[in-house]
Write an enzyme that holds these catalytic residues in place. Structure first.
Site, PDB file in Angstrom:
ATOM      1  N   LYS A 188       3.141   3.267   2.136  1.00 58.84           N
ATOM      2  CA  LYS A 188       2.872   1.917   2.643  1.00 58.84           C
ATOM      3  C   LYS A 188       4.160   1.246   3.134  1.00 58.84           C
ATOM      4  CE  LYS A 188      -1.643   1.850   1.988  1.00 58.84           C
ATOM      5  NZ  LYS A 188      -2.118   2.828   1.055  1.00 58.84           N
TER       6      LYS A 188
HETATM    7  C1  LIG Z   1      -3.600   2.849   0.331  1.00 63.25           C
HETATM    8  C2  LIG Z   1      -4.896   2.159   0.411  1.00 63.25           C
HETATM    9  C3  LIG Z   1      -5.610   1.783  -0.742  1.00 63.25           C
HETATM   10  C4  LIG Z   1      -5.259   2.248  -2.124  1.00 63.25           C
HETATM   11  O1  LIG Z   1      -4.016   1.951  -2.579  1.00 63.25           O
HETATM   12  P1  LIG Z   1      -3.329   2.917  -3.675  1.00 63.25           P
HETATM   13  O2  LIG Z   1      -2.123   2.131  -4.075  1.00 63.25           O
HETATM   14  O3  LIG Z   1      -2.979   4.190  -2.980  1.00 63.25           O
HETATM   15  O4  LIG Z   1      -4.280   3.099  -4.787  1.00 63.25           O
HETATM   16  C5  LIG Z   1      -6.765   1.036  -0.586  1.00 63.25           C
HETATM   17  N1  LIG Z   1      -7.224   0.686   0.624  1.00 63.25           N
HETATM   18  C6  LIG Z   1      -6.589   1.049   1.748  1.00 63.25           C
HETATM   19  C7  LIG Z   1      -7.151   0.603   3.060  1.00 63.25           C
HETATM   20  C8  LIG Z   1      -5.422   1.810   1.686  1.00 63.25           C
HETATM   21  O5  LIG Z   1      -4.818   2.182   2.828  1.00 63.25           O
END
Ligand SMILES: *Cc1c(COP(=O)(O)O)cnc(C)c1O
Length: 378
Positions: A188
């Site tokens: 992210k």
């Molecule tokens: C990455 C992501 C998540 C989940 O986050 P994690 O920290 O990996 O559990 C949820 N929704 C979207 C759209 C994502 O891209």
């Protein structure tokens, strides 16, 4: 040549110092000054209270539970998304139903959402919540979505996992719905190696989520439990990484946007290879640089581009596979679905790290241009 990845962690200058503080003070678990400071800084940015959790998925799970989602409920959610937007609905025994994208933004179509809500209102069975996903660093068109939900008195959870730093009409992503979820997974825009944040309108909601995240132990020394909890709290060590990362967030947004616009300019003379829409209503972080291939005009398919990049050790990906096409969710209701399926078939995400160097990006650009020439027999 070293492999080029899709999106990698990019540390600033103070993360290691905050982590070292945690070691020096022995605050190595789920309590400590980094957690307090990380939550405080995040809250100030969002203008709402926040609780730090072990993942974005955990934030989705607790957020849905705060909205009262439970056994047998229906929850409407964007069709085009990552599966973690949807799985937590099932964790709670509820059923997802999907809403197709709007071609103009790639996000949940406000018109289809309004139709789906009208339809359920007529049948006298409204969904418990609506999950609106902000994809790839851009907000969905929130005003008409929130209007439609308000008309039927259905609460909104913003999945802002991909949109930290984005804005809608001047306000930050994640400050509109009753609750919202963020992710600090390794790919992210900022990361705690793994982690998440739940933001809510009211302090008592965030307090409740924090209580659930640490096994919902009743006050007192006895291990007494009235409510069911989870082991979902972020550690003070990882919160130290988050504290440092938050300080460089605006710089990371500038860097990600610069990467996307450099690709766009480099492909400006190629008809049929277009950067994803940049909606006029807000700031798009371009967390990932996504392009849509028009194979007729480009003379090359999306899969030809993916293969050419993979052959040279460059990581690129298709756009998310829509939920209605997932074996896991094939049986669920879906309003539309053709737009998301088309974006999935023709969309490509190129390497987008904020640390991507110009020579690395030149290599990606060159490979794409060569693949297009090759497909056109040149
Ligand atoms: C990455 C992501 C998540 C989940 O986050 P994690 O920290 O990996 O559990 C949820 N929704 C979207 C759209 C994502 O891209």
């Amino acid at each position: 040549m070293p492999r080029i990845y899709l999106s990698v962690p990019h540390m600033g200058e103070s993360e290691a110092r905050y982590v070292a503080d945690a070691f020096a003070s022995n605050w190595l678990s789920t309590v400590g000054p980094n957690l307090d400071a990380f939550e405080r800084a995040f809250s100030e940015r969002l203008g709402r209270p926040a609780v730090a959790l072990g993942s974005g998925t955990a934030a989705m799970h607790l957020g849905l539970r705060l909205l009262g989602v439970g056994l047998g409920d229906e929850v409407l959610v964007s069709d085009l998304t990552f599966v973690a937007s949807v799985n937590p609905i099932r964790y709670l025994g509820a059923e997802p139903a999907f809403i197709d994208s709007d071609r103009a933004t790639w996000m949940m179509s406000p018109a289809l959402l309004a139709e789906a809500l009208e339809d359920r209102a007529r049948r006298g069975r409204l969904p418990r919540a609506v999950v609106v996903v902000h994809l790839y660093g851009q907000c969905a068109d929130l005003d008409p979505i929130l209007d439609a939900c308000r008309r039927h008195d259905v609460p909104v959870l913003e999945d802002a996992a991909e949109a930290l730093g984005a804005t809608y009409k001047g306000r930050p992503a994640g400050s509109f719905g009753a609750v919202s979820a963020f992710s600090f997974n390794g790919n992210k825009i900022i990361t705690t190696t793994g982690g998440g944040m739940l933001v809510a309108e009211r302090q008592d909601q965030v307090d409740r989520a924090r209580f659930w995240s640490t096994q919902a132990r009743d006050p007192g020394v006895a291990y007494s439990h009235t409510d069911m909890g989870y082991n979902y709290r972020l550690s003070n060590v990882l919160a130290g990484i988050g504290r440092g990362q938050l300080q460089v967030l605006d710089e990371r947004v500038r860097q990600r946007r610069a990467v996307a616009f450099r690709y766009r300019d480099a492909f400006a003379d190629l008809p049929g290879l277009e950067l994803m829409p940049q909606a006029p209503y807000g700031l798009h972080t371009n967390w990932l640089s996504c392009f849509l291939v028009d194979e007729e005009r480009l003379g090359a398919t999306r899969d030809q581009l993916l293969a050419a990049l993979a052959a040279e050790d460059v990581e690129a990906r298709p756009v998310w596979k829509p939920m209605h096409l997932q074996p896991l969710y094939r049986e669920c209701a879906c309003q539309g679905g053709e737009v998301a399926a088309d974006l999935y078939r023709r969309g490509i995400c190129l390497p987008s790290s904020s640390s991507l160097s110009s020579p690395e990006q030149d290599r990606v650009i060159d490979l794409v241009r060569r693949a297009v020439r090759h497909a056109n027999g040149q």
